[in-house]
Design an enzyme around this catalytic site. Sequence first.
Site, PDB file in Angstrom:
ATOM      1  CG  ASP A 193      38.460  45.533  42.540  1.00 24.37           C
ATOM      2  OD1 ASP A 193      37.443  45.935  43.134  1.00 24.37           O
ATOM      3  OD2 ASP A 193      39.611  45.649  43.015  1.00 24.37           O
ATOM      4  CB  ALA A 194      38.288  40.464  38.146  1.00 24.61           C
TER       5      ALA A 194
END
Length: 340
Positions: free
Chosen positions: A265-266
């Site tokens: 997600d990052a």
Amino acid sequence: MGRAMSDEVEPTVDPDLEPEAETGPPAVISAGHINWDVTIHVDELPERDGETRIERLEQSGGGSAANVAVGVVGLGGQSVVFGSVGGDESGALALRELASAGVDPGHVLVDADAPTSVTYVIVDGNGELLMLANEGANESFSAGDLDRETLAAADHLHLTGQKPETAAALATTAAELGPTRSFDPGRRVTDRGYDAALHAADLIFVNDREADALADATDIDPRAPDDRVVAVKHGGDGATVHTPHGDVSHPGFDVDAVDTAGAGDAFAAGFLGAALREPAIADGGFTHDPREYQVPLLVANACGAIAAGTVTARADLSWDRVRSIMGESPEADLLIEIRA
């Protein structure tokens, strides 16, 4: 890949990575799961019928859509998160945390008849993890719960795991209204009927295992795409951005991994946070020239490394932390190939 390749080209990255492009901060809608996470750190996972000591326990907001939304804000963007939570304390905590991070949670559906999805993330001493989750209310929302005006006002729609019909409707409506689209379908990429959403996406995020599954089960070849951009994550070995006209790769940045939850997600937040500031992408959509993805790939790998070194799935991203991870010559290890 069945296509001739030219010689490698020299990287053209500005090592200062100035984030303030003329296009201004991107406005991103991140749609999908919003969870409450309980992260449990142990030295090692127990054998069957065994027992192990909990070294550390943390609670925080989670869910891929929420994680990306918070990451985009950390990198100076504007974020609306779209999804659903239950009408319980965990849902209230998740919404409060999103608002405090600067994310607009005003379009989140609160399902009073279902619990908020709680994910238990168990992390061993090597940073590897296993996850236990209940579905709860995280797929109670539908595409009809997001008004067209909000979608039309965004620069970009980022889809994460959700009901296939919801993802498809959101992606096709965004294509009609103008925002560019990305999709990170996650580990269930081929068993939920995501074909329509995948084909409506300008940009797809997958890891190596998911890329193999996608190539085997659909007409999309992630490593030789015909009409879109695909970012394939290689875990601790960086990532490659594949386009119809060539690829750009980077081996990633060394970091002592303590928790790999949320690293993907990052990565997505970093990629979007940088790509949507590139004039060639912000003004004309996701170009197929791989050279335009040098900075987004570097920023994405740096953000993934930051998340892997963070105790929970919710990484604290900022341009200062990105520059710190990159060091003085971030472009040195880029490999760019242009296909005719």
